[in-house]
Design an enzyme around this catalytic site. Structure first.
Site, short mmCIF file in Angstrom:
data_model
loop_
_atom_site.label_atom_id
_atom_site.label_comp_id
_atom_site.label_asym_id
_atom_site.label_seq_id
_atom_site.Cartn_x
_atom_site.Cartn_y
_atom_site.Cartn_z
N LYS A 8 0.84 -1.21 0.00
CA LYS A 8 0.00 0.00 0.00
C LYS A 8 0.87 1.25 0.00
O LYS A 8 2.04 1.22 0.41
CB LYS A 8 -0.94 0.04 1.21
CG LYS A 8 -0.26 0.05 2.61
CD LYS A 8 0.15 1.41 3.14
CE LYS A 8 0.66 1.35 4.58
NZ LYS A 8 1.52 2.45 4.98
N ASP A 132 -2.56 -2.24 10.06
CA ASP A 132 -2.78 -2.14 8.61
C ASP A 132 -3.36 -3.41 8.00
O ASP A 132 -3.68 -3.44 6.81
CB ASP A 132 -1.45 -1.83 7.89
CG ASP A 132 -0.95 -0.43 8.17
OD1 ASP A 132 -1.75 0.41 8.61
OD2 ASP A 132 0.26 -0.18 7.94
P1 ATP Z 1 3.97 -0.39 7.80
O1 ATP Z 1 3.81 0.30 6.49
O2 ATP Z 1 2.80 -1.30 8.14
O3 ATP Z 1 4.39 0.50 8.91
P2 ATP Z 1 6.57 -1.31 6.99
O4 ATP Z 1 6.41 -1.51 5.52
O5 ATP Z 1 7.23 -0.06 7.42
O6 ATP Z 1 5.14 -1.47 7.65
P3 ATP Z 1 7.38 -4.02 7.18
O7 ATP Z 1 8.11 -4.11 5.91
O8 ATP Z 1 6.04 -4.64 7.26
O9 ATP Z 1 7.32 -2.50 7.63
O10 ATP Z 1 8.31 -4.66 8.32
C1 ATP Z 1 8.79 -3.99 9.41
C2 ATP Z 1 9.47 -4.99 10.37
O11 ATP Z 1 8.67 -6.14 10.55
C3 ATP Z 1 10.80 -5.46 9.88
O12 ATP Z 1 11.72 -5.25 10.92
C4 ATP Z 1 10.65 -6.95 9.63
O13 ATP Z 1 11.78 -7.67 10.05
C5 ATP Z 1 9.44 -7.34 10.44
N1 ATP Z 1 8.56 -8.34 9.77
C6 ATP Z 1 7.79 -9.21 10.40
N2 ATP Z 1 7.08 -9.95 9.53
C7 ATP Z 1 7.38 -9.51 8.29
C8 ATP Z 1 6.95 -9.88 6.99
N3 ATP Z 1 6.06 -10.85 6.76
N4 ATP Z 1 7.46 -9.19 5.95
C9 ATP Z 1 8.35 -8.18 6.17
N5 ATP Z 1 8.78 -7.81 7.38
C10 ATP Z 1 8.33 -8.47 8.45
#
Ligand code: ATP
Length: 278
Positions: A8, A132
């Site tokens: 997203k 989310d």
């Molecule tokens: P958001 O936009 O919801 O804030 P984000 O995109 O900033 O999320 P993610 O990429 O979802 O963050 O991941 C953040 C943290 O979650 C990382 O430190 C990662 O190691 C951990 N994590 C746990 N599960 C997952 C997964 N399925 N895919 C990616 N990262 C994951």
């Protein structure tokens, strides 16, 4: 069964307050895009998980694992799942990669095990896994309120091209909110965004974009503003950081213009993607 778990972007993110449990209260417009992880789920006796990127945890810290556990707890089914994730969505980018995987696991397990949870219950389980995840279950263009779990469908974003640039650094969501608490944000009122979407006016959408977390993250990481400038110079109608960062996106009139611009945005340590709204 296998499915795509779409990333997203936040077209709009206003932090409207803090809830008694410490969570921030949001008013956000989220948009799914054509950048996805591939999530494969097979029924098994226990929960196992593998990810094709070594830096993503494969134990209970993984949102997909948490989702499977929450599914079995909520449905009362004594089952398991063999989950395999091909990670394409950049991690720590503000693109809900982990939440998208969790939503995909919930959807697939519910189908595989014969729909024990109705859509409402599935959404509740999703909210218990992460803020989310309810949006990722639905996808499209949505107004997300509360912690992100109160969803209202919006008129879909006009067809356009999108360039996403993920700099070498990542930002943890927790850090971003802590910086916001200290420095505040500068998101405009939401009316402009809602009427722009209703009128299907891409230029007005770009003018109405805002993200309360951008100013504080850009203060710490000047590359955010640099990428925004580069996207605008390359022809983007609008550019902004998504969610808690670190990814920055630009909206272009069509996919071809986005593809042309993506070449200019490449740089050391950067990941650059071309996408469209889903
Ligand atoms: P958001 O936009 O919801 O804030 P984000 O995109 O900033 O999320 P993610 O990429 O979802 O963050 O991941 C953040 C943290 O979650 C990382 O430190 C990662 O190691 C951990 N994590 C746990 N599960 C997952 C997964 N399925 N895919 C990616 N990262 C994951």
């Amino acid at each position: 069964m296998e499915c795509r778990a779409c990333a997203k972007l936040n077209l709009y993110l206003d932090i409207t307050g803090t809830l008694p449990d410490g969570y921030h209260q949001l008013r956000s417009v989220m948009q799914s895009i054509t950048l996805w992880d591939v999530v494969d789920v097979e029924a098994a006796d226990v929960i196992t998980l593998s990810v094709d990127k070594p830096y993503v945890p494969t134990d209970e810290r993984n949102t997909a694992y948490k989702a499977a556990k929450a599914f079995f707890a909520a449905s009362g089914i004594d089952g398991g799942a063999d989950i395999k994730i091909k990670k394409r969505i950049p991690v720590g980018a503000g693109m809900a990669g982990g939440s998208a995987d969790a939503a995909a696991v919930l959807n697939l397990l519910n189908i595989i095990y014969g729909l024990p949870l109705n859509q409402e219950r599935l959404a509740e389980v999703a909210a218990s896994v992460g803020a989310d995840v309810p949006f990722c279950l639905e996808g499209g263009t949505m107004l997300c309120e509360g912690k992100g779990e109160i969803l209202t469908p919006l008129p879909r974003l006009r067809r356009c091209g999108i360039v996403v640039v993920k700099p070498a650094f990542s930002v943890s969501t927790r850090t971003a909110y802590a910086m916001f608490d200290e420095l505040g944000g500068d998101c405009p009122p939401i009316d402009g965004m809602l009427s722009a979407l209703k009128n299907r006016d891409l230029h007005a959408v770009c003018q109405a974009m805002g993200n309360d977390l951008e100013k504080c993250i850009a203060l710490k990481y000047p590359e955010i503003d640099l990428i925004k400038r580069q996207l605008l110079d390359a022809g983007a109608i609008g550019a902004m950081m998504t969610g808690s960062g670190s990814a920055v996106f630009g909206i272009f009139k069509d996919r071809e213009s986005a593809a042309r611009a993506s070449g200019v945005l490449r740089g050391p340590g950067r990941l650059v993607y071309t996408a469209e709204p889903v």
